[in-house]
Design a protein around this motif. Sequence first.
Motif, mmCIF file in Angstrom:
data_model
loop_
_atom_site.group_PDB
_atom_site.id
_atom_site.type_symbol
_atom_site.label_atom_id
_atom_site.label_comp_id
_atom_site.label_asym_id
_atom_site.label_seq_id
_atom_site.Cartn_x
_atom_site.Cartn_y
_atom_site.Cartn_z
ATOM 1 N N ASP A 236 0.785 -1.241 0.000
ATOM 2 C CA ASP A 236 0.000 0.000 0.000
ATOM 3 C C ASP A 236 0.814 1.286 0.000
ATOM 4 O O ASP A 236 0.241 2.374 0.062
ATOM 5 N N PHE A 237 2.133 1.195 -0.059
ATOM 6 C CA PHE A 237 2.948 2.402 -0.074
ATOM 7 C C PHE A 237 4.076 2.279 -1.086
ATOM 8 O O PHE A 237 4.515 1.180 -1.425
ATOM 9 N N CYS A 238 4.568 3.428 -1.520
ATOM 10 C CA CYS A 238 5.840 3.500 -2.235
ATOM 11 C C CYS A 238 6.780 4.297 -1.347
ATOM 12 O O CYS A 238 6.439 5.404 -0.904
ATOM 13 N N THR A 239 7.954 3.748 -1.042
ATOM 14 C CA THR A 239 8.870 4.389 -0.112
ATOM 15 C C THR A 239 10.258 4.518 -0.714
ATOM 16 O O THR A 239 10.650 3.749 -1.600
ATOM 17 N N ALA A 240 11.005 5.505 -0.202
ATOM 18 C CA ALA A 240 12.400 5.706 -0.604
ATOM 19 C C ALA A 240 13.278 5.511 0.623
ATOM 20 O O ALA A 240 12.931 5.939 1.729
ATOM 21 N N HIS A 241 14.444 4.884 0.409
ATOM 22 C CA HIS A 241 15.314 4.522 1.517
ATOM 23 C C HIS A 241 16.765 4.904 1.228
ATOM 24 O O HIS A 241 17.242 4.788 0.100
ATOM 25 N N ASN A 242 17.446 5.316 2.274
ATOM 26 C CA ASN A 242 18.866 5.624 2.205
ATOM 27 C C ASN A 242 19.650 4.345 1.925
ATOM 28 O O ASN A 242 19.409 3.313 2.573
ATOM 29 N N LEU A 243 20.601 4.410 0.994
ATOM 30 C CA LEU A 243 21.348 3.207 0.643
ATOM 31 C C LEU A 243 22.329 2.788 1.732
ATOM 32 O O LEU A 243 22.765 1.631 1.767
ATOM 33 N N ASP A 244 22.688 3.699 2.631
ATOM 34 C CA ASP A 244 23.675 3.368 3.653
ATOM 35 C C ASP A 244 23.120 2.494 4.761
ATOM 36 O O ASP A 244 23.824 1.640 5.303
ATOM 37 N N ASP A 245 21.857 2.717 5.127
ATOM 38 C CA ASP A 245 21.313 1.980 6.267
ATOM 39 C C ASP A 245 19.844 1.575 6.129
ATOM 40 O O ASP A 245 19.278 0.964 7.027
ATOM 41 N N GLY A 246 19.213 1.925 5.006
ATOM 42 C CA GLY A 246 17.822 1.542 4.788
ATOM 43 C C GLY A 246 16.808 2.451 5.439
ATOM 44 O O GLY A 246 15.592 2.195 5.359
ATOM 45 N N SER A 247 17.245 3.517 6.075
ATOM 46 C CA SER A 247 16.303 4.431 6.729
ATOM 47 C C SER A 247 15.382 5.069 5.697
ATOM 48 O O SER A 247 15.782 5.369 4.570
ATOM 49 N N GLU A 248 14.133 5.288 6.089
ATOM 50 C CA GLU A 248 13.122 5.802 5.162
ATOM 51 C C GLU A 248 13.252 7.315 5.000
ATOM 52 O O GLU A 248 13.403 8.047 5.974
#
Length: 425
Positions: A236-248
């Motif tokens: 139900d979502f589209c999210t973007a994450h930092n490549l270094d640690d996966g944080s949203e």
Amino acid sequence: MNHRLLLSAFVAAACAAGASADNWPQWRGLKNDGRSTETNLPTEWGADKNVVWKLPMPGMGASTPVVWGNQIFLTSVAGDDIVLLCAGTDGKEKWRRPVSSTGATRYKNPSGADASDASASCSTDGKHVWAFAGNGSLACFTTDGKEVWKEDLQKYGKFRIQFGIHWTPVLYKDKLYLQVMHRGAQLVVALDAATGKEVWKKDRPGYSKGESPDVYASACIWEGEGGPLLIAHGNDFCTAHNLDDGSEVWRVTGLNPNASGAWRFVSNPLVTPDLIVVPSCKDGPTVGINPVGAKGEITPDNKAELWRVPASANFRTPDVVAPVRIDDIVYITGHGPFWALDAKTGKVLYRENLSKGSHWANLVAGDGKVYVTSQEGVTDVVAAGKDFKKLATNALPDKIFAGPAIADGRIYFRGYGHLWAIGTK
């Protein structure tokens, strides 16, 4: 080869990839957007026209061929195994290796589409190739067929999903990124491409109601100002994450406005430097966002959202097929209707019907043309532009679920019966 030398090879290959337009190293091409910069691509073909060669396949499969130099890689059912197959651009099989030998599961959904554990596409950097089978086996091989490592992704939870696992891991520099999303896990994960060892994993929560945890889309990488970012699409979502640690970093909401349980994402977002087009499913909206500087929850009140097109009699979100963009026009298709949208505003420029059929293969574009392929082996070729113009309708006697690949003047179609090389050379 030790890890230091292996990683040096990755870096060198990545630099080479940036300089070449002739390779198709992942399922959505060089930039994860389904586009090729090549010209003089074929417009017309048939069983006996502009077929350079065809290679029999050992079984069914829906993995898009990936191409590097004179090698083509794809996965396939072969008896009870899932194999990684290497073919040459001369049309001859070079080698095949088992990715999984625990039995090949086949899936059929109510629409009549059939699929298998050979659905995820490979990735290659020209030195190594990574292959994933739907039972969880993820493996790295050298391009001459030597196994480097193998991991079982069911270590993140036994797979529980209605129609099987079909995610394609995305290769970016020295890591593999993927979304592990099913009823037993909701994660984004980064693995060391050289060893297969986990770099990080991050919980990625969603509604988790009904079908929502069943995710068939794949992670992809957005490159642009402020990037790169890992884009995850599911539950139900589209999210973007930092490549270094996966944080949203941000999250597109409102894709399932009624929190319906009869919901699951299959179609992938279209990622370009200044626009990400986020599909949903069934009668949900399609959203265009500017990812540069985007933060937090993205709704119509967030300046990052450029447009949101609801379902109507004139438009429906792509349920399976990923969109493609040429210049300032976004092209979208379903099982027949074909739409062109203004990339800046989301305005529907036209809606036209294509050849009747079921469309599962992702759109690809090149040479000012959009290629739209159906399960029945029929490809409509549409000219890019604000006005609809169909250039050709071409048929191959095969069943096709995989998206085409474009490399060195050819279009490669992976059918259940054959791998087809279409071109004039």
